[in-house]
Design an enzyme around this catalytic site. Structure first.
Site: not given
Ligand code: ZN
Length: 259
Positions: A153-154, A157, A163, A208
């Site tokens: 996930h990071e 980014h 997101h 999320y």
């Molecule tokens: Zn994030």
């Protein structure tokens, strides 16, 4: 240029107990606000440096990492030495997971590299969006961020992705989420994302969960049209995450000799 940083909640997906997770989520968001030396928060978990006035998606401003003549995108990384070998293994596994599914190649920092990811255990899980130039921090706290999906996930980014719930087409596609009006609504402000023809993905590792940022135990996101569909439970990159990564970096196109 814009330097946007994103704090992340993804670690919460890896923990049990929905109620505990909700409370922890709200607590975590409040707790990870920037310190006095850090940039001010905007849109909840996204920090923006004060020199930034540009709200365009960074990938159209040149925050993509460069592709080399062999068609691969090599991204140097440095892992801080405060991690245990077990923790380091989790991080390396996340870095290397991109190799088998894309043209992204994370490789260890070498003398002479002029831009790289500095992976360190900071305050929470966060990353800047896209390439920043020079050394750019990816924070993977030893307390709660060392999960495979969180590492991916990071890194997504850092590769230029936001997101999933902030997607520009969130409210216009048939399959999307609606954000009930709530105190934390600003966490879900839409961004002019470049969606590259991919559809909204409930299974994205960038999505999320239903109760993210909830303070009262009620959902902060509701899927349309089927309220019962599950989302935000990914523990690794989805097929869609991989597809859009390959599209953004044109991994499937032949490398140009001029690049
Ligand atoms: Zn994030």
């Amino acid at each position: 240029s814009e330097h946007r940083r994103v704090n992340c909640l993804l670690l919460l997906l890896c923990r049990g107990g929905r109620e505990g997770r909700d409370v922890q989520g709200a607590f975590f968001v409040n707790k990870i606000g920037p310190g006095v030396d850090e940039p001010p928060l905007a849109e909840g978990d996204i920090a923006v440096r004060t020199d930034n006035k540009n709200a365009d998606p960074c990938t159209s401003r040149g925050c993509l990492w460069n592709k080399w003549t062999d068609g691969k995108v090599y991204i140097p990384y440095y892992i801080a030495n405060h991690y245990s070998s077990r923790e380091r293994d989790i991080i390396v596994r996340g870095l290397e997971s991109f190799s088998g599914v894309s043209c992204i190649r994370f490789r260890p920092y070498q003398n002479g590299d002029y831009e790289w990811l500095s992976i360190e255990s900071g305050d929470g899980c966060w990353s800047y969006v896209g390439r920043q130039g020079g050394s750019q921090t990816v924070s993977l706290s030893r307390q709660g961020c060392l999960y495979h999906g969180t590492v991916q996930h990071e890194l997504l980014h850092a590769l230029g992705f936001n997101h999933e719930q902030t997607r520009s087409d969130r409210d216009t596609q048939q399959h999307n989420v609606s954000v009930p009006s709530a105190d934390m609504k600003y966490n879900f402000n839409k961004i002019a994302t470049l969606n590259q023809g991919t559809s909204y993905d409930y299974g994205s590792v960038m999505q999320y969960h239903r109760y993210a940022f909830s303070k009262n135990g009620l959902p902060t996101m509701v899927p349309i049209p089927n309220n019962n569909v599950s989302f935000g439970e990914a523990t690794q990159m989805s097929r869609n995450d991989i597809d859009r990564l390959n599209r953004l970096y044109k991994c499937c196109e032949a490398a140009s000799p001029s690049e």
